[in-house]
Scaffold this active site. Structure first.
Site, PDB file in Angstrom:
ATOM      1  N   GLY A  60       0.818  -1.213   0.000  1.00  0.00           N
ATOM      2  CA  GLY A  60       0.000   0.000   0.000  1.00  0.00           C
ATOM      3  C   GLY A  60       0.849   1.259   0.000  1.00  0.00           C
ATOM      4  N   ASP A  72       1.455  -9.242   2.211  1.00  0.00           N
ATOM      5  CA  ASP A  72       0.433  -8.509   1.465  1.00  0.00           C
ATOM      6  C   ASP A  72      -0.349  -9.515   0.629  1.00  0.00           C
ATOM      7  OD1 ASP A  72       0.213  -5.228   0.644  1.00  0.00           O
ATOM      8  OD2 ASP A  72      -0.859  -6.646  -0.615  1.00  0.00           O
ATOM      9  N   ILE A  78      -3.830 -11.361   6.231  1.00  0.00           N
ATOM     10  CA  ILE A  78      -3.626 -11.273   7.679  1.00  0.00           C
ATOM     11  C   ILE A  78      -4.700 -12.080   8.417  1.00  0.00           C
ATOM     12  CG2 ILE A  78      -2.372  -9.080   7.735  1.00  0.00           C
ATOM     13  CD1 ILE A  78      -5.083  -7.717   8.367  1.00  0.00           C
ATOM     14  N   TYR A 116     -14.882   1.858   8.920  1.00  0.00           N
ATOM     15  CA  TYR A 116     -13.422   1.987   9.028  1.00  0.00           C
ATOM     16  C   TYR A 116     -13.042   2.770  10.299  1.00  0.00           C
ATOM     17  CZ  TYR A 116      -8.833   4.018   7.729  1.00  0.00           C
ATOM     18  OH  TYR A 116      -7.533   4.447   7.709  1.00  0.00           O
TER      19      TYR A 116
HETATM   20  N1  SER Z   1      -7.201   8.158   4.170  1.00  0.00           N
HETATM   21  C1  SER Z   1      -8.174   7.419   4.938  1.00  0.00           C
HETATM   22  C2  SER Z   1      -9.454   7.321   4.257  1.00  0.00           C
HETATM   23  O1  SER Z   1      -9.773   8.223   3.527  1.00  0.00           O
HETATM   24  C3  SER Z   1      -8.398   8.105   6.239  1.00  0.00           C
HETATM   25  O2  SER Z   1      -7.557   7.539   7.150  1.00  0.00           O
HETATM   26  O3  SER Z   1     -10.163   6.382   4.468  1.00  0.00           O
END
Ligand code: SER
Length: 340
Positions: free
Chosen positions: A13, A35, A55, A154
């Site tokens: 990433g 990965d 993972i 998230y």
């Molecule tokens: N860059 C991330 C996102 O946009 C934020 O941590 O999900």
């Protein structure tokens, strides 16, 4: 013979890219990566051993444990905020169960070689959830413990994983006869949006800034998915990588918390556009807000208070807004697109 190495998950990433390059240049450790996909050949050459796998697959982790003595882990694998809203259960599996697997892996490594394991974890401004734009405007630079009410899967995952890390570091199996807490030295950064000149993000909601810059450099028109007045903090990728390494190297005694905000600059989307136009006057950047993605960004703070990071381990970003563009983003991106 087991050898001392650093393990990087999600190594392919954006952060992994910068981190591998930087660690390889330093040359002090063997680099091991995990990965889902093979690394770019340019990165692959820099690592000692590349594991392709998930993972979530404990067998892969067992194999790594059997072969290597790891005392430093950068657990970067994650499914970001936009993608997570389409597949929330998968996001939870990767972001929470995956992190739990890695923390348990770290605990087992410590058990097996007897030295502490430092565990670096990138959290995010997505861990915050400001209730409405008026509160966001008033809140200004938020502190770590304010507004911890994320609205994305998230963000919820990141906030909970921070707690998991704290649990492993301080309270793990607190009722067992032998003390087992403290074997994993969990250290976490809450990153702002990160902007890299060498990679393009995918699946995030802060992606409008890097997308705008890369589109302009590549000669493509860009319709920004948030309003011109949208403001969140950002950081140039080299500062993000440097922050991870500096926190990893900080003496444990100087750290007063597990989770640290870090920030660098906090431009509006309109200000980013102006800077892009200064370097690429013909760039076509318009604003076509996506109401739903806008709603997510509106819950993220306009800026973060990173006084604790500055005080405890000397965090200082090298790049401010202007210098991020003039010294890092624009020259590096121009080079990238010239090469094609
Ligand atoms: N860059 C991330 C996102 O946009 C934020 O941590 O999900």
């Amino acid at each position: 013979m087991r050898r001392l190495v650093v393990l990087i998950t999600g190594a392919g990433g954006e952060i992994g890219h910068g981190l591998i390059t930087r660690l390889a240049a330093e040359g002090s450790r063997h680099i091991l990566t995990l990965d889902l996909k093979p690394l770019d050949p340019a990165l692959s050459r820099l690592v000692e051993r590349e594991f392709i796998g998930s993972i979530l697959d404990r067998n892969v982790l067992e194999r790594i444990l059997a072969e290597f003595e790891i005392d430093l882990i950068f657990h970067l694998a994650a499914l970001l905020s936009t993608r997570g809203e389409f597949t929330p259960v998968t996001a939870h599996q990767v972001n929470v169960e995956g992190t739990l697997n890695l923390l348990e892996f770290a605990q087992n490594e410590r058990q097996s070689h007897g030295r502490p394991v430092t565990f670096l974890y990138p959290s995010s401004i997505a861990a915050y959830g400001l209730p409405d734009p008026a509160t966001k405007a008033l809140a200004g630079r938020v502190k770590e413990d304010e507004y911890n009410t994320p609205t994305t899967m998230y963000g919820c995952n990141k906030l909970y994983a921070e707690h998991l890390g704290r649990y492993y570091a301080r309270h793990y199996k607190q009722l067992s006869s032998e003390t087992q807490a403290g074997r994993v030295d969990f250290r976490c950064l809450r990153f702002p949006g990160l902007i890299s000149a060498v990679t393009v993000p995918s699946g995030g909601t802060s992606d409008y800034a890097p997308e705008m810059i890369h589109a302009a450099a590549g000669g493509n028109a860009y319709a920004c998915f948030v309003r011109e007045d949208t403001r969140i903090p950002f950081m140039a990728m080299p500062d993000g990588v440097e922050a991870l390494l500096t926190l990893a190297a900080a003496p444990a005694a100087s750290l007063t918390r597990q989770v640290y905000n870090v920030g660098a600059f906090a431009p509006s989307a309109g200000e980013i556009r102006s800077l892009v136009l200064k370097s690429f006057p013909k760039a076509q950047v318009t604003f076509q807000p996506d109401v739903k993605r806008q709603r997510i960004v509106d819950t993220w703070p306009a800026d973060v208070d990173d006084a604790a990071a500055r005080r405890d381990w000397g965090f200082v970003p090298r790049y401010g807004l202007e210098s991020a563009f003039s010294e890092y983003l624009i020259p590096t991106i121009r080079e990238r697109y010239r090469k094609g």
